[in-house]
Motif scaffolding. Sequence first.
Motif, short mmCIF file in Angstrom:
data_model
loop_
_atom_site.label_atom_id
_atom_site.label_comp_id
_atom_site.label_asym_id
_atom_site.label_seq_id
_atom_site.Cartn_x
_atom_site.Cartn_y
_atom_site.Cartn_z
N GLU A 12 96.67 -54.26 -2.90
CA GLU A 12 97.12 -53.67 -4.15
C GLU A 12 96.68 -52.22 -4.17
O GLU A 12 95.57 -51.89 -3.80
CB GLU A 12 96.52 -54.40 -5.34
CG GLU A 12 97.07 -55.80 -5.52
CD GLU A 12 96.55 -56.44 -6.78
OE1 GLU A 12 96.07 -55.73 -7.67
OE2 GLU A 12 96.65 -57.66 -6.88
N ALA A 14 96.64 -48.95 -6.90
CA ALA A 14 96.81 -48.64 -8.32
C ALA A 14 96.77 -47.13 -8.50
O ALA A 14 96.03 -46.43 -7.85
CB ALA A 14 95.69 -49.30 -9.13
N SER A 15 97.60 -46.67 -9.39
CA SER A 15 97.64 -45.26 -9.75
C SER A 15 97.15 -45.14 -11.18
O SER A 15 97.25 -46.07 -11.97
CB SER A 15 99.08 -44.75 -9.62
OG SER A 15 99.17 -43.45 -10.13
N ALA A 18 100.40 -45.24 -13.37
CA ALA A 18 101.34 -46.35 -13.22
C ALA A 18 100.55 -47.65 -13.09
O ALA A 18 99.40 -47.65 -12.67
CB ALA A 18 102.20 -46.14 -11.99
N ILE A 21 100.69 -51.75 -8.19
CA ILE A 21 101.87 -52.16 -7.43
C ILE A 21 101.39 -52.92 -6.21
O ILE A 21 100.53 -52.44 -5.47
CB ILE A 21 102.68 -50.93 -6.97
CG1 ILE A 21 103.14 -50.12 -8.18
CG2 ILE A 21 103.86 -51.36 -6.12
CD1 ILE A 21 103.73 -48.78 -7.80
N LYS A 22 101.94 -54.11 -6.00
CA LYS A 22 101.57 -54.89 -4.82
C LYS A 22 102.38 -54.39 -3.64
O LYS A 22 103.60 -54.37 -3.67
CB LYS A 22 101.82 -56.37 -5.05
CG LYS A 22 100.85 -56.98 -6.02
CD LYS A 22 100.97 -58.47 -6.04
CE LYS A 22 99.91 -59.04 -6.95
NZ LYS A 22 99.83 -60.48 -6.85
N VAL A 23 101.67 -53.99 -2.58
CA VAL A 23 102.31 -53.50 -1.38
C VAL A 23 101.95 -54.45 -0.25
O VAL A 23 100.78 -54.65 0.05
CB VAL A 23 101.83 -52.07 -1.04
CG1 VAL A 23 102.47 -51.60 0.24
CG2 VAL A 23 102.15 -51.12 -2.18
#
Length: 185
Positions: A12, A14-15, A18, A21-23
């Motif tokens: 994961e 994280a920004s 935002a 987001i799972k990558v």
Amino acid sequence: MSDTDPFNTLNETASTSAPAIKVDHLRFHRRHAQLASPFGNGWFARKAEDFARFFGTPVFLGAQTLIVIAWVGVNSIGLVHFDIYPFILLNLAFSLQSAYAAPLILLAQTRQAERDKAHSDADAEHREALAIANTQRQEQAAQTSAQIMELLTQNTELTALTKNLTERIEVLAAELHKKLLQDAA
């Protein structure tokens, strides 16, 4: 996929602006997961792979050397006589070991070659996807730059127009002032 699957790792990122987001960084390798174990995924497969890997270790070579020295020593000294001088039983044991070891090692090498090729293909696809994404980002950056240049041009034109209008208003104000002074006198 099981929890012990080496391909079952999602990272994961994280920004601050935002949500997380799972990558899936291994998404290009996922379809080759069946190659994770060279002999398959069952109990026998794990034991066969462990056995094939054990053949090349110093522990195996040392243990085998000790067994051979003990075997020859016990039979040569005469403590026991289960395998006399030509050591035919020892030779038979080595032949049996070779009969099983060679196919296991060849199978491990073949499967490793398949895994290496699959990883290489997945890496190539990943590099291609990165290249496409990079090209898209560059195109988007070029479009953004063009928009910024257009906005800067419009801003420059508006600034020049504002300057001209300000100068014009200043001239008109001076003329009006002069006219009012003449009428008042």
